[in-house]
Design an enzyme around this catalytic site. Sequence first.
Site, mmCIF file in Angstrom:
data_model
loop_
_atom_site.group_PDB
_atom_site.id
_atom_site.type_symbol
_atom_site.label_atom_id
_atom_site.label_comp_id
_atom_site.label_asym_id
_atom_site.label_seq_id
_atom_site.Cartn_x
_atom_site.Cartn_y
_atom_site.Cartn_z
ATOM 1 N N LYS A 113 69.661 66.704 79.023
ATOM 2 C CA LYS A 113 70.966 67.373 79.156
ATOM 3 C C LYS A 113 71.249 67.763 80.598
ATOM 4 O O LYS A 113 72.402 67.775 81.012
ATOM 5 C CB LYS A 113 71.064 68.573 78.210
ATOM 6 C CG LYS A 113 71.128 68.117 76.758
ATOM 7 C CD LYS A 113 71.860 69.054 75.841
ATOM 8 C CE LYS A 113 72.089 68.350 74.502
ATOM 9 N NZ LYS A 113 72.438 69.223 73.410
ATOM 10 N N LYS A 170 69.878 57.689 70.887
ATOM 11 C CA LYS A 170 70.155 58.448 69.667
ATOM 12 C C LYS A 170 71.664 58.577 69.423
ATOM 13 O O LYS A 170 72.426 58.736 70.382
ATOM 14 C CB LYS A 170 69.545 59.846 69.835
ATOM 15 C CG LYS A 170 69.518 60.651 68.574
ATOM 16 C CD LYS A 170 68.975 62.051 68.842
ATOM 17 C CE LYS A 170 70.026 62.976 69.367
ATOM 18 N NZ LYS A 170 70.062 64.323 68.828
ATOM 19 N N LYS A 174 76.428 63.696 68.669
ATOM 20 C CA LYS A 174 77.797 64.196 68.529
ATOM 21 C C LYS A 174 78.589 64.081 69.806
ATOM 22 O O LYS A 174 79.772 63.810 69.804
ATOM 23 C CB LYS A 174 77.775 65.690 68.195
ATOM 24 C CG LYS A 174 77.367 66.045 66.836
ATOM 25 C CD LYS A 174 77.428 67.574 66.744
ATOM 26 C CE LYS A 174 76.150 68.155 66.233
ATOM 27 N NZ LYS A 174 75.206 68.547 67.270
#
Length: 336
Positions: free
Chosen positions: A119, A201, A204
């Site tokens: 992130k 992956k 969202k």
Amino acid sequence: METNNTEARKIILSGIQPSGKLTLGSYLGAIKNWVRLSDNYDCYFMMADMHAITVRQEPATLRKTVLEQIAEYIACGLDPDSCALFIQSQVPAHAELSWVLSCYTMFGELSRMTQFKDKSTKHTENINAGLFTYPALMAADILLYQADLVPVGDDQKQHVEICRDIAQRFNGVYGDTFKIPEPFIPKVGARIMSLQEPTMKMSKSDTTAGGCVYLLDSPDELMRAFKRAVTDSDTEIRYDPAEKPGVSNLMQIYSSVTDKSFPEIEAEFAGKGYGAFKSTVGEAVVETLRPIREKTEELFANKDYLAEIYRAGAQKAGYAANKTLRKVYKRVGFVQ
Ligand code: AQP
């Protein structure tokens, strides 16, 4: 929450960040297992809004996503009468215990977290302290409820492991305070990959067109995404994640929604082309998600009902959480 008089039921805690619309990955990796396990455990399932703000969220969207998520949890099969469905920020004990635990969490161990590395690479303009200390909050989420089991997808396993380390460290200093939780990772569906980049992956917050499919997508949107899913230049339908990540991901999804094994799927599609395979997987997903979408839309229209659920959920969760928090405050020496 009812507990058996003769033997206390085991406890589950899990949650999802309302950082975007729930994906097929959130469902197959997490919620589907929550539903399976919920008959046999005392369950706490949260909308992890405090985790979500480690990345910038638009306030109105965050509010809407949280409400939609409650409706989706129920539509997926969680019974709000037996599970505590709550909004994390409405149970202040999460923030309170998180601070205490952050004093028992080491800089070095936080630096090794792959989610922080990923992130902070993705959001270079906002590498904030919350993103770094996220595992201490997640440890608080779990330990407050003395959870036995934490059902998560594969990507969250590292966070459950650091939670165990923090709990053991704290117990080592102050004596038994926290139950040491176990991760529960599904055998199939633990890591659903992007339909466009099958080595990544399904997330969202992924903005790649067609990479993600969402629980509330229409049948047309779902079929379009599956028909366009990236495969390979071969023709064989075989489970081999290293050589054939796209096909293997579609097999995972198909297996997860139909309960068919990989050999059964390989036999079903032997000699058939990728086109037929992708359409069949798409149709199976459409049928799985159709009742969830319809029920979510119906529940989402009834905001009063949703408010009743999350208020009752926060009350149940707060009661259990405060018991642990009081014990922790006493152990560390805070004046009672
Ligand atoms: N693709 C996936 N396959 C299997 N399991 C998944 N989970 C998420 N994506 C997949 C599982 O869903 C639970 C909730 O995850 P989360 O929202 O708290 O965190 P996340 O893993 O960071 O989810 P996203 O979708 O990738 O969110 P963003 O894009 O905001 O970072 C967890 O149990 C997770 O394992």
